[in-house]
Scaffold this motif. Structure first.
Motif, short mmCIF file in Angstrom:
data_model
loop_
_atom_site.label_atom_id
_atom_site.label_comp_id
_atom_site.label_asym_id
_atom_site.label_seq_id
_atom_site.Cartn_x
_atom_site.Cartn_y
_atom_site.Cartn_z
N LEU A 134 8.08 0.87 8.96
CA LEU A 134 6.72 1.18 8.55
C LEU A 134 6.03 -0.02 7.89
O LEU A 134 4.84 -0.23 8.06
CB LEU A 134 6.70 2.38 7.58
CG LEU A 134 6.85 3.77 8.22
CD1 LEU A 134 7.12 4.82 7.17
CD2 LEU A 134 5.60 4.15 9.02
N ARG A 194 13.54 4.31 6.94
CA ARG A 194 12.20 4.45 7.50
C ARG A 194 11.23 3.37 7.05
O ARG A 194 10.36 2.94 7.80
CB ARG A 194 11.62 5.82 7.12
CG ARG A 194 11.94 6.88 8.16
CD ARG A 194 11.15 8.14 7.88
NE ARG A 194 11.90 9.03 7.01
CZ ARG A 194 11.45 10.23 6.63
NH1 ARG A 194 10.27 10.65 7.03
NH2 ARG A 194 12.16 11.00 5.86
N GLU A 203 -2.44 4.16 8.56
CA GLU A 203 -1.57 5.31 8.31
C GLU A 203 -0.19 4.86 7.79
O GLU A 203 0.36 5.43 6.86
CB GLU A 203 -1.40 6.12 9.60
CG GLU A 203 -1.05 7.57 9.34
CD GLU A 203 -0.97 8.39 10.61
OE1 GLU A 203 0.09 8.99 10.84
OE2 GLU A 203 -1.96 8.40 11.38
N ALA A 204 0.34 3.80 8.43
CA ALA A 204 1.64 3.27 8.02
C ALA A 204 1.57 2.76 6.58
O ALA A 204 2.50 2.95 5.78
CB ALA A 204 2.08 2.16 8.96
N GLU A 220 -3.02 13.70 -0.47
CA GLU A 220 -1.79 13.08 0.06
C GLU A 220 -0.70 14.11 0.36
O GLU A 220 0.34 13.78 0.92
CB GLU A 220 -1.22 12.07 -0.95
CG GLU A 220 -2.12 10.90 -1.26
CD GLU A 220 -1.56 10.03 -2.39
OE1 GLU A 220 -1.69 8.81 -2.28
OE2 GLU A 220 -1.01 10.58 -3.36
N ILE A 277 6.23 6.52 0.23
CA ILE A 277 7.68 6.34 0.26
C ILE A 277 8.15 5.52 -0.95
O ILE A 277 9.11 5.89 -1.63
CB ILE A 277 8.14 5.69 1.59
CG1 ILE A 277 8.01 6.72 2.73
CG2 ILE A 277 9.57 5.18 1.49
CD1 ILE A 277 8.29 6.17 4.12
N GLU A 290 -0.36 3.82 4.17
CA GLU A 290 -0.37 4.97 3.25
C GLU A 290 1.03 5.57 3.10
O GLU A 290 1.45 5.93 2.00
CB GLU A 290 -1.35 6.04 3.77
CG GLU A 290 -2.81 5.67 3.56
CD GLU A 290 -3.78 6.56 4.33
OE1 GLU A 290 -3.33 7.54 4.97
OE2 GLU A 290 -5.00 6.26 4.32
N GLN A 291 1.75 5.64 4.24
CA GLN A 291 3.11 6.19 4.19
C GLN A 291 4.05 5.31 3.37
O GLN A 291 4.86 5.82 2.61
CB GLN A 291 3.65 6.36 5.61
CG GLN A 291 3.20 7.69 6.24
CD GLN A 291 4.05 8.05 7.44
OE1 GLN A 291 4.15 7.28 8.38
NE2 GLN A 291 4.67 9.21 7.40
N ALA A 304 0.70 14.47 4.01
CA ALA A 304 1.51 13.31 4.44
C ALA A 304 2.85 13.30 3.73
O ALA A 304 3.89 12.99 4.33
CB ALA A 304 0.75 12.02 4.16
N LEU A 336 7.18 13.87 5.16
CA LEU A 336 8.39 13.04 4.96
C LEU A 336 9.64 13.92 5.03
O LEU A 336 10.75 13.42 5.18
CB LEU A 336 8.33 12.32 3.60
CG LEU A 336 7.21 11.27 3.41
CD1 LEU A 336 7.21 10.74 1.98
CD2 LEU A 336 7.35 10.13 4.40
#
Length: 299
Positions: free
Chosen positions: A110, A106, A120-121, A150, A128, A123-124, A153, A157
């Motif tokens: 991202l 993933r 948003e990406a 957090e 991750i 933060e992800q 979000a 996952l």
């Protein structure tokens, strides 16, 4: 194929309330268990039930892990020896490997989005990468420190090693009440990682399951148990998911309702019907102890 069991959550309070409220029917709250076949080393690479097994686990809210805590020469163990902690580690490793693979796949796409200015990406990717540090080090993703803002979000996952865990120690009949040396090691491990553990004897449970209700009490007394081990598993599962119960009582029915700890009154009312939450005015509640001590609402 996994077996699905929908069970009532045992709660003696409900019978007391129904007796006082002269309720015609009693409706307990329920919890669903999905029984998935055992996992073997290499499942994350497709061994045994492999990916099908992992897909089934992704859909549950918590994992109840049944571990063998008894010696029996007639029942072989896949690893050739009884070692519940090693069995737990085998499963945990497979779940961590599956999470690691899923996140590494993933993160590539991202990162591209994040470089393109997608907030948003970005933060992800940060979340991750923090989880990957633990997974690459052989630690479950639940060890990742996550700020309150957090949490949502992070939950999205959908990682296997962030799910809460309950260890169910399957012991021989003689240890059904207090457990044994094997189960003690499992309880020790559970405490270290913030998981829960309970002791059951599957042999006793299978005998109780086919008995008429009136014979169960005598049988349990004979083997030194106050209640079936299954009740402990159900309650521990309920607590593991941070669930609490409230009741509604009347002549028609006494009923238990499930809410998550910390739910406010309007949200609790919404469990009965969404209209109750939308048009919420107030809640008039009575503590269980007061209701039973004073013989009901009038008292």
């Amino acid at each position: 194929e996994p077996n699905v069991g929908d069970v009532a959550v045992p709660d003696p309070r409900l019978d007391q309330l129904a007796a006082i409220g002269k309720s015609q029917t009693i409706i307990p709250t329920r919890i669903t268990f999905v029984d998935i076949a055992g996992i073997v080393r290499g499942a994350s690479k497709g061994e045994g039930l492999g990916n099908q097994f992992l897909a089934n686990i992704r859909e549950v809210d918590a994992i109840a892990h049944v571990v063998r805590c008894f010696e029996d020469g007639d029942i072989t163990h896949v690893e050739g020896k009884v070692d519940p902690v090693a069995d737990i580690e085998t499963i945990e490793t497979e779940l961590m490997l599956a999470d690691l693979e899923s996140l590494e796949k993933r993160v590539v796409s991202l990162e591209k989005k994040a470089k393109g200015g997608d907030k948003e990406a970005k933060e992800q990717v940060d979340l991750i990468n923090r989880a990957l540090v633990h997974l690459r080090d052989g630690r479950p993703a639940r060890m990742t420190e996550v700020k309150p803002e957090e949490e949502k979000a992070f939950a999205m996952l959908n990682l296997l090693t962030t799910k809460p865990v309950l260890y169910v120690c399957n012991v021989e009949e003689a240890s059904a009440d207090k457990g044994n040396g094997f189960s003690a090691k499992v309880f020790e491990r559970a405490q270290l990682e913030g998981a829960r553990a309970v002791v059951v004897s599957a042999k006793i449970e299978s005998e109780i399951a086919v008995m008429p209700l009136e014979d169960q009490k005598d049988f349990l007394e004979a083997v030194g148990l106050e209640e079936p081990g299954l009740n402990r598993v159900i309650r521990a599962g309920y607590e593991l998911l941070s669930l609490v119960t409230y009741f509604t009582v009347g002549p028609k029915e006494a009923r238990a309702w499930t809410i998550t700890k910390g739910t406010k009154a309007p949200g609790a009312a919404g469990v009965i019907h969404t209209d109750f939450e939308k048009g919420f005015i107030r809640a008039q509640t009575i503590a269980f102890a007061d209701y039973t001590a004073l013989g009901g609402e009038a008292g």
